[in-house]
Design a protein around this motif. Sequence first.
Motif, PDB file in Angstrom:
ATOM      1  N   ASP A  28      15.242  11.126 -12.816  1.00 59.67           N
ATOM      2  CA  ASP A  28      14.342  11.030 -11.562  1.00 59.67           C
ATOM      3  C   ASP A  28      13.653   9.719 -11.808  1.00 59.67           C
ATOM      4  OD1 ASP A  28      14.664  13.189  -9.835  1.00 59.67           O
ATOM      5  OD2 ASP A  28      13.554  14.590 -11.362  1.00 59.67           O
ATOM      6  N   ILE A  29      13.277   9.159 -10.620  1.00 58.24           N
ATOM      7  CA  ILE A  29      12.579   7.809 -10.617  1.00 58.24           C
ATOM      8  C   ILE A  29      11.378   8.293  -9.952  1.00 58.24           C
ATOM      9  CG2 ILE A  29      12.330   5.623  -9.940  1.00 58.24           C
ATOM     10  CD1 ILE A  29      14.675   6.026 -11.887  1.00 58.24           C
ATOM     11  N   PRO A  30      10.176   8.208 -10.585  1.00 57.10           N
ATOM     12  CA  PRO A  30       9.001   8.517  -9.969  1.00 57.10           C
ATOM     13  C   PRO A  30       8.104   7.274  -9.408  1.00 57.10           C
ATOM     14  CG  PRO A  30       8.619   8.046 -12.446  1.00 57.10           C
ATOM     15  CD  PRO A  30       9.844   7.830 -12.022  1.00 57.10           C
ATOM     16  N   CYS A  31       7.261   7.890  -8.459  1.00 60.16           N
ATOM     17  CA  CYS A  31       6.137   6.635  -7.830  1.00 60.16           C
ATOM     18  C   CYS A  31       5.072   7.582  -7.487  1.00 60.16           C
ATOM     19  CB  CYS A  31       6.744   6.094  -6.678  1.00 60.16           C
ATOM     20  SG  CYS A  31       6.981   7.062  -5.330  1.00 60.16           S
ATOM     21  N   PHE A  32       4.133   6.889  -7.294  1.00 60.80           N
ATOM     22  CA  PHE A  32       2.341   7.755  -6.806  1.00 60.80           C
ATOM     23  C   PHE A  32       2.101   7.251  -5.688  1.00 60.80           C
ATOM     24  CE2 PHE A  32      -1.453   9.619  -6.882  1.00 60.80           C
ATOM     25  CZ  PHE A  32      -1.056  10.642  -7.329  1.00 60.80           C
ATOM     26  N   ALA A  33       2.007   7.916  -4.605  1.00 60.53           N
ATOM     27  CA  ALA A  33       1.443   7.270  -3.335  1.00 60.53           C
ATOM     28  C   ALA A  33      -0.087   7.563  -3.282  1.00 60.53           C
ATOM     29  CB  ALA A  33       2.058   7.791  -2.310  1.00 60.53           C
ATOM     30  N   LEU A  34      -0.915   6.539  -3.400  1.00 59.81           N
ATOM     31  CA  LEU A  34      -2.378   6.687  -3.241  1.00 59.81           C
ATOM     32  C   LEU A  34      -2.958   6.036  -2.180  1.00 59.81           C
ATOM     33  CD1 LEU A  34      -5.165   7.705  -4.144  1.00 59.81           C
ATOM     34  CD2 LEU A  34      -5.052   5.584  -5.940  1.00 59.81           C
ATOM     35  N   THR A  35      -2.670   4.601  -1.927  1.00 63.47           N
ATOM     36  CA  THR A  35      -2.936   3.742  -1.339  1.00 63.47           C
ATOM     37  C   THR A  35      -2.512   4.112   0.370  1.00 63.47           C
ATOM     38  OG1 THR A  35      -3.243   2.075  -2.711  1.00 63.47           O
ATOM     39  CG2 THR A  35      -3.369   1.331  -0.408  1.00 63.47           C
ATOM     40  N   SER A  36      -3.746   3.901   1.383  1.00 60.88           N
ATOM     41  CA  SER A  36      -3.136   4.233   2.835  1.00 60.88           C
ATOM     42  C   SER A  36      -3.494   2.730   3.651  1.00 60.88           C
ATOM     43  CB  SER A  36      -3.904   5.331   3.377  1.00 60.88           C
ATOM     44  OG  SER A  36      -3.450   6.799   2.613  1.00 60.88           O
ATOM     45  N   PRO A  37      -2.884   2.825   4.997  1.00 58.50           N
ATOM     46  CA  PRO A  37      -3.426   1.469   5.803  1.00 58.50           C
ATOM     47  C   PRO A  37      -4.895   1.251   5.758  1.00 58.50           C
ATOM     48  CG  PRO A  37      -1.458   2.601   6.716  1.00 58.50           C
ATOM     49  CD  PRO A  37      -1.869   3.433   5.411  1.00 58.50           C
ATOM     50  N   ASP A  38      -5.523   2.602   5.776  1.00 56.75           N
ATOM     51  CA  ASP A  38      -7.024   2.476   6.056  1.00 56.75           C
ATOM     52  C   ASP A  38      -7.874   2.994   4.822  1.00 56.75           C
ATOM     53  OD1 ASP A  38      -7.001   1.908   9.068  1.00 56.75           O
ATOM     54  OD2 ASP A  38      -6.266   4.164   9.215  1.00 56.75           O
ATOM     55  N   ALA A  39      -7.310   3.206   3.685  1.00 55.11           N
ATOM     56  CA  ALA A  39      -7.845   3.382   2.503  1.00 55.11           C
ATOM     57  C   ALA A  39      -7.172   2.516   1.463  1.00 55.11           C
ATOM     58  CB  ALA A  39      -8.123   4.723   2.298  1.00 55.11           C
ATOM     59  N   GLY A  40      -7.804   1.438   1.074  1.00 57.55           N
ATOM     60  CA  GLY A  40      -7.294   0.591  -0.061  1.00 57.55           C
ATOM     61  C   GLY A  40      -8.134   0.856  -1.207  1.00 57.55           C
ATOM     62  N   SER A  41      -9.218  -0.124  -1.647  1.00 56.27           N
ATOM     63  CA  SER A  41      -9.929   0.230  -2.483  1.00 56.27           C
ATOM     64  C   SER A  41     -10.842   1.506  -2.612  1.00 56.27           C
ATOM     65  CB  SER A  41     -11.109  -1.233  -2.812  1.00 56.27           C
ATOM     66  OG  SER A  41     -10.210  -2.252  -3.171  1.00 56.27           O
ATOM     67  N   ASP A  42     -11.070   1.929  -1.257  1.00 55.36           N
ATOM     68  CA  ASP A  42     -11.817   3.203  -1.057  1.00 55.36           C
ATOM     69  C   ASP A  42     -11.036   4.436  -0.912  1.00 55.36           C
ATOM     70  OD1 ASP A  42     -13.683   5.059  -0.282  1.00 55.36           O
ATOM     71  OD2 ASP A  42     -13.561   4.725   1.890  1.00 55.36           O
ATOM     72  N   ALA A  43     -10.494   4.527  -2.195  1.00 59.34           N
ATOM     73  CA  ALA A  43      -9.388   5.658  -2.441  1.00 59.34           C
ATOM     74  C   ALA A  43      -9.994   6.934  -2.110  1.00 59.34           C
ATOM     75  CB  ALA A  43      -8.735   5.619  -4.046  1.00 59.34           C
ATOM     76  N   GLY A  44     -11.132   7.226  -2.174  1.00 61.28           N
ATOM     77  CA  GLY A  44     -11.735   8.610  -1.917  1.00 61.28           C
ATOM     78  C   GLY A  44     -11.820   8.545  -0.453  1.00 61.28           C
ATOM     79  N   GLY A  45     -11.747   7.540   0.396  1.00 61.36           N
ATOM     80  CA  GLY A  45     -11.838   7.694   1.847  1.00 61.36           C
ATOM     81  C   GLY A  45     -10.115   7.964   2.467  1.00 61.36           C
ATOM     82  N   ILE A  46      -9.296   8.206   1.704  1.00 64.08           N
ATOM     83  CA  ILE A  46      -7.700   8.578   2.041  1.00 64.08           C
ATOM     84  C   ILE A  46      -7.803   9.403   3.153  1.00 64.08           C
ATOM     85  CG2 ILE A  46      -6.640   7.836   0.162  1.00 64.08           C
ATOM     86  CD1 ILE A  46      -6.554  10.777  -0.439  1.00 64.08           C
ATOM     87  N   PRO A  47      -7.124   8.666   4.352  1.00 61.78           N
ATOM     88  CA  PRO A  47      -7.053   9.662   5.540  1.00 61.78           C
ATOM     89  C   PRO A  47      -5.919  10.895   5.632  1.00 61.78           C
ATOM     90  CG  PRO A  47      -5.995   7.869   5.958  1.00 61.78           C
ATOM     91  CD  PRO A  47      -6.565   7.605   4.592  1.00 61.78           C
TER      92      PRO A  47
END
Length: 849
Positions: free
Chosen positions: A236-255
């Motif tokens: 398995d090849i893993p990745c982790f998806a955190l960043t969104s177009p409207d939430a970069g450094s403000d990860a707590g504000g992910i939509p």
Amino acid sequence: MTNVLLHILPIFGAFLLLAYWRAPLWLSSLLLVVATAVGVQTSAMPASVLIVVVVLLALINIKPIRRAILTGPIFGVFRKITPAMSQTEQEAVDAGTVWWDRDLFSGKPDFDRLHAIPQATLTADEQAFLDGPTEQLCAMLDDWKISTQHKDLPPEAWQFIKDQGFLGMIIKKQYGGKEFSNTAHARVVTKIATRSGSAAVSVMVPNSLGPGELLQHYGTDEQKNYYLPRLAKGIDIPCFALTSPDAGSDAGGIPDFGKVCRGSYTDPRTGVHHENVLGIRLSWEKRYITLGPIATVLGMAFKLYDPEHLLSDKEDIGITCALIPTEHEGVHIGRRHYPGTAVFQNGPNWGKDVFIPMDWVIGGKDYVGQGWRMLVECLSVGRCISLPAMSVASGMVSSYTTGAYSRIRNQFGLSIGRFEGVDEALGRIGGMTYQMDAAQRLALAGLDMGEKPSVLSGILKYHNTERMRKVINDAMDVHGGKAVCTGPRNYLAGAYGAIPVAITVEGANILTRSMIIFGQGAIRCHPFVLTELRAAMNKDLPAFDTAVIGHIGFAISNAVRAFVMGLTGAKLVASPKSGAMAQRYRNVVRFSSAFAFLADMGMASLGGSLKFREKLSARLGDMLSGLYIATAALKKFNDDGAPKEDLPLVAWAVDSALYDCQVAMDGFMANHPSRALAFLMRALVFPLGLSLKAATDTDGTKIARLLMEPSVARDRLTQYMYRSKDENDPVGVLEHALKAVIETEALEGKLRNAHRQGTLKSITAGERLAEALSTGLITTAEFAAVERARRLRREVIMVDDFDATLTFSDDNAIHRDILNQPKALDVVATAKVNMVESVKIATETRPVS
């Protein structure tokens, strides 16, 4: 009046002494009462003074009175002006641990404790992996082909990475992983990064913040047993998806969001269909996800809601992390971003109303809403390793290649490294490389002890990547056109093009410097602030009272210590080491006290608004960072056995870091909104003005010299760099050329002098070399040595050229030596015959032993 002054001065001196040594409150109070009583007894002052002193000290020392009159009212004001912490802020503050950073915040760093920290070392298995599979992988990589032809690692490199366990370095052995230390993980990434940034990123991501690390800490047994062996073997090849177009450094504000519901799905791993199970209907759009286009398992962070209250009474559950097979219906992956010259797999992914079972939440349903805490705790480790390791790699490559190039490249009859402008750049390159490696080494030692230094991880991420930017820029400047024109022979352009990636990811550098380092450090590392905040939130006056009184004494002590050490140049401070480093240890203590005092003044005068005064907060962060880098350099030097060859490196590293700290202090006071307070702070911290000097030109020149020739100091500085021994390799040829050039420098000087004096009359350098041989000025062996050195020098300085479509480079450009080649080749042939004859004669006339 004179009697009063004569009595007050000893009292004041005693007060300074007790404050300097941080005597307890009761002892200082007792001294003041006794001294005042003596003054009254000797008629030096009226009895009313003693009454006032006793009343004031009773107010401070008797807790019920103090709380009623002093700390109680302060507590009420403090609760009103202190901004409330959001849940994400609270979890960020609680994440990780405080470690050596607490000492730096204390104003009295314990150097015995620092030097007692075990060195970051490798086990025999880890060293074997670094010397074996890692070396083999590096030899397989051609960064030019990766970035321009394959746009990815070649298939054989990917297979080697999987087969050799590079993707499972952090996974425990019970699951088939390597279970390497954090130090080994970092050193493997460093070595690969000295060869190919794209390969380093591809290896480091599965071993950093992502499914593997999250599963080991929080996964259910079923999740661990299924995924970890597959991740370790590269199935398995893993990745982790955190960043969104409207939430970069403000990860707590992910939509991105999911809703708890019941639904049906077919598990792509087994093909089994499941009906009416508790799960989540999820919609998301992510970008900048490394390994995302080729991942088989997608780690996902999203906000979870429970409108039907199927899990709890709360509707807003919070940030949650889940693992989703990328073959699952509704998951869209495969498209790629193009991150400059570092062409690693990176791209967006998305899904709309995708149903996943609750079992796919990392840790199961017990861990819903815990995602942000999970992420920040793991991030505090990962940010100490991956990008700082790549920054160290850039420093090592820049030091090694630029030092050699500066000796090999000639202008005006001199190696360009002899010119002071180039010398200055080389000094910075070597000095900053020492700083980067030292800063990471100390953090790795902490990680391997079980620490999770969240504040130090921010320092490392920001300052190592910024220094990477600076050393590569200096290296580019020295190499000039050779570094500007890209091609197979250009070993710097790839790293130069990849700088924005390192600066941006894992928290943008602007944000990290202006908000995170001091914002988190002031709360976590300060001995009293976090206690005060928690007491305010919990309405706990006794705890607040104890913390505030301690805090006041702490601030007064640091003010006194900063003032006394500013007046004396810290000459009276004890140093754990003698010799050249002694005063530098003293300077660290002085600036630690000054920093602690300025931090307290900043928080006291600006309160919660300091959070929004990012320029001032950034400067306070710079002070802490400078202290950390300076002490890390001292630790590295001590751990290495204090080698005298490294003295210019450690001197430059420490002096530069402390000077940066001084500049930050000066800027903080110059821009503080209260000019009266700024005047007072400056008088206490710099009573004799700004006294520290930047790293000296002399040390910079010594660094330049040690980079320009083979040496033990240069080898230590570039210890984890991959070095090809192949003369046909763009980096491998440097060492051959460097040694050849050094060996023939005297001969080249002899030829130049002969030309100036008119002894050699030929026009070109090649013809003069042939003339020198034919006239007996040099021997055939000397001719061959000079000819080889010149050939290798040309190999080093040549720049790739391409056909008209910029598709095919000319690998044989080295032989297109229009000005020197023809006649020189004729003489070479003659020289070879003469050398054979000389050897034959010598052999025939050698006496029998």
